[in-house]
Design a protein around this motif. Structure first.
Motif, PDB file in Angstrom:
ATOM      1  N   GLU A 154     -84.372-140.650 -97.955  1.00 41.36           N
ATOM      2  CA  GLU A 154     -85.397-140.342 -97.075  1.00 41.36           C
ATOM      3  C   GLU A 154     -86.143-140.147 -97.059  1.00 41.36           C
ATOM      4  O   GLU A 154     -86.163-139.465 -98.747  1.00 41.36           O
ATOM      5  CB  GLU A 154     -84.093-138.832 -96.509  1.00 41.36           C
ATOM      6  N   HIS A 156     -89.189-136.985 -96.937  1.00 45.63           N
ATOM      7  CA  HIS A 156     -90.137-135.974 -95.799  1.00 45.63           C
ATOM      8  C   HIS A 156     -91.197-136.052 -96.168  1.00 45.63           C
ATOM      9  O   HIS A 156     -91.719-135.787 -97.207  1.00 45.63           O
ATOM     10  CB  HIS A 156     -89.073-135.279 -96.324  1.00 45.63           C
ATOM     11  N   VAL A 161     -90.170-130.103 -96.164  1.00 40.87           N
ATOM     12  CA  VAL A 161     -89.218-130.441 -96.455  1.00 40.87           C
ATOM     13  C   VAL A 161     -88.600-129.241 -97.124  1.00 40.87           C
ATOM     14  O   VAL A 161     -89.228-128.484 -97.929  1.00 40.87           O
ATOM     15  CB  VAL A 161     -89.031-131.479 -97.656  1.00 40.87           C
ATOM     16  N   ALA A 164     -82.271-127.590 -98.637  1.00 38.94           N
ATOM     17  CA  ALA A 164     -81.607-126.584 -97.385  1.00 38.94           C
ATOM     18  C   ALA A 164     -79.137-126.784 -97.558  1.00 38.94           C
ATOM     19  O   ALA A 164     -78.631-125.770 -97.421  1.00 38.94           O
ATOM     20  CB  ALA A 164     -80.712-127.688 -95.957  1.00 38.94           C
ATOM     21  N   GLY A 170     -77.634-135.653-100.172  1.00 37.03           N
ATOM     22  CA  GLY A 170     -78.101-135.470 -98.305  1.00 37.03           C
ATOM     23  C   GLY A 170     -78.101-133.760 -98.620  1.00 37.03           C
ATOM     24  O   GLY A 170     -78.794-133.412 -97.372  1.00 37.03           O
ATOM     25  N   ALA A 173     -83.695-131.689 -96.017  1.00 36.06           N
ATOM     26  CA  ALA A 173     -83.684-131.833 -94.520  1.00 36.06           C
ATOM     27  C   ALA A 173     -84.758-131.203 -94.511  1.00 36.06           C
ATOM     28  O   ALA A 173     -86.160-130.529 -95.552  1.00 36.06           O
ATOM     29  CB  ALA A 173     -83.004-130.692 -93.756  1.00 36.06           C
ATOM     30  N   SER A 174     -85.445-131.340 -93.056  1.00 40.31           N
ATOM     31  CA  SER A 174     -86.741-131.065 -92.591  1.00 40.31           C
ATOM     32  C   SER A 174     -87.163-130.437 -91.524  1.00 40.31           C
ATOM     33  O   SER A 174     -86.558-130.468 -90.117  1.00 40.31           O
ATOM     34  CB  SER A 174     -87.486-132.365 -92.892  1.00 40.31           C
ATOM     35  N   PRO A 175     -86.320-128.790 -91.520  1.00 40.49           N
ATOM     36  CA  PRO A 175     -86.112-128.117 -90.209  1.00 40.49           C
ATOM     37  C   PRO A 175     -87.261-128.017 -89.517  1.00 40.49           C
ATOM     38  O   PRO A 175     -88.515-127.592 -89.652  1.00 40.49           O
ATOM     39  CB  PRO A 175     -85.398-126.599 -90.962  1.00 40.49           C
ATOM     40  N   ALA A 178     -88.058-133.745 -88.741  1.00 43.48           N
ATOM     41  CA  ALA A 178     -87.496-134.946 -89.491  1.00 43.48           C
ATOM     42  C   ALA A 178     -88.238-135.591 -90.052  1.00 43.48           C
ATOM     43  O   ALA A 178     -89.296-134.934 -90.904  1.00 43.48           O
ATOM     44  CB  ALA A 178     -87.018-135.538 -87.871  1.00 43.48           C
ATOM     45  N   PRO A 179     -87.072-136.008 -91.184  1.00 42.23           N
ATOM     46  CA  PRO A 179     -87.398-137.297 -92.131  1.00 42.23           C
ATOM     47  C   PRO A 179     -88.657-138.255 -90.813  1.00 42.23           C
ATOM     48  O   PRO A 179     -88.766-138.529 -89.756  1.00 42.23           O
ATOM     49  CB  PRO A 179     -86.119-138.557 -93.226  1.00 42.23           C
ATOM     50  N   SER A 273     -86.251-121.745 -89.703  1.00 43.35           N
ATOM     51  CA  SER A 273     -87.034-122.894 -88.582  1.00 43.35           C
ATOM     52  C   SER A 273     -87.435-122.065 -87.593  1.00 43.35           C
ATOM     53  O   SER A 273     -87.006-121.062 -87.128  1.00 43.35           O
ATOM     54  CB  SER A 273     -85.935-124.221 -88.395  1.00 43.35           C
TER      55      SER A 273
END
Length: 335
Positions: A154, A156, A161, A164, A170, A173-175, A178-179, A273
């Motif tokens: 992914e 980001h 980014v 998380a 994995g 993430a990008s709260p 999104a990627p 977020s």
């Protein structure tokens, strides 16, 4: 067909860590050439030139190291690299990515990657992450996106980014977003178009110097004493991770009044977020009250990234009006 050239600079982290003896904890040991050599199929993607810049756990990375990496990455692009990859520990990767993004002034992609599992364990993810990072760095679709974090196939934006979770692949993430892309069958597949053009880079400080910006989290019953201590100790700026949409206790609000008269004070949300509010609440310690007291609101910037923005502005010599304007526009949800 001539393959693009991608430069890979190693800074350390789990991706480069091995045990001194079997069964012992891991520590930095592998060099850039080792990381590249461990990636099957890389020669079919790009011509790679690799160099070790540092070999540090990510918690030991400092602004000085990132300014060295920034200068090196610029030089690689000036020498006709299509993109640049920096391998880095995952613990502070999101912070390094964002600081570099603030300063990166080239259209070519600058990609950070790392690993959650060390090389000599079952299922190490480092080689796959390096492969994906090189794919993204070489991809025309990644141009003009600034700095990207690429892990677990992914891609980001550095702006969003975060790491998380503490363990397992994995973990990034990008709260709130999104990627922007995924690597599928050796190619970058865009998945999200940024809302607007990338903001211009900030001037890179010639050297980090003595500029210090504190980050404090506001907790239940906070009396504001730490805010006063930071200012009295001579710190150049302060970021508060406030509750909810950017709220602090009444006592901390009084301390913010004292602090904002002397140094820039930025209030972000500790929730992980969503943006700070601007006009919803009106009690002492609310966002409207803090604005009246002279604080700046971080918008959708996470506290750690708000701290890096404030540091970059102050270290670059920005005047108070410029600090206020940059915090406002870079905290915008669309930036």
């Amino acid at each position: 067909m001539t393959l693009p050239t991608v430069a890979v600079g190693a800074l350390g982290g789990t991706i480069a860590m091995t045990p001194a003896h079997p069964g012992e904890p891991v520590a930095p040991g592998l060099e850039a050439a080792d990381l590249v050599r461990a990636v099957p199929g890389l020669r079919a993607v790009a011509r790679v030139r690799a160099e070790s810049l540092r070999n540090l756990p990510s918690a030991a990375i400092a602004a000085e190291d990132l300014l060295v990496a920034l200068a090196w990455a610029r030089a690689q692009v000036d020498a006709r690299a299509a993109g640049v990859v920096l391998t880095h520990g995952t613990d502070t990767l999101e912070e390094s990515a964002y600081l570099l993004d603030l300063l990166w002034d080239r259209p070519e992609p600058l990609v950070l990657t790392g690993a959650m599992r060390p090389p000599r364990t079952a299922g190490p993810d480092g080689p796959a992450n390096v492969f994906a990072a090189v794919v993204v760095a070489a991809a025309p679709a990644a141009r003009d996106l600034g700095v990207l974090a690429v892990l677990d196939d992914e891609a980001h934006l550095a702006r969003w980014v975060t790491k998380a979770r503490t363990t397992g692949v994995g973990a990034f993430a990008s709260p709130g977003a999104a990627p922007v892309g995924r690597v599928v069958e050796g190619a970058l597949v865009p998945t999200l178009v940024p809302a607007g053009p990338r903001l211009p880079a900030l001037p890179a400080p010639a050297a980090p110097g003595p500029v210090r910006v504190a980050l404090l989290e506001c907790a239940l019953g906070d009396d504001g004493a730490l805010v006063d201590l930071v200012v009295e100790a001579g710190w150049a700026g302060l970021v508060l991770a406030g509750a909810g949409a950017g709220h602090v206790s009444p006592a901390t609000a009084e301390a913010v009044s004292r602090a904002a008269a002397r140094v820039p004070v930025v209030v972000a949300s500790r929730t992980g977020s969503g943006p700070t509010a601007t006009r919803t609440y009106g009690y002492p310690g609310s966002e409207t009250d803090l604005l009246r007291r002279g604080a700046l609101l971080a918008g959708s910037l996470a506290p750690r990234k708000a701290r890096l923005l404030l540091w970059a502005l102050l270290a670059g010599g920005a005047e108070p009006a410029a600090v206020r304007a940059e915090v406002a526009r870079r905290g915008s949800a669309a930036s």
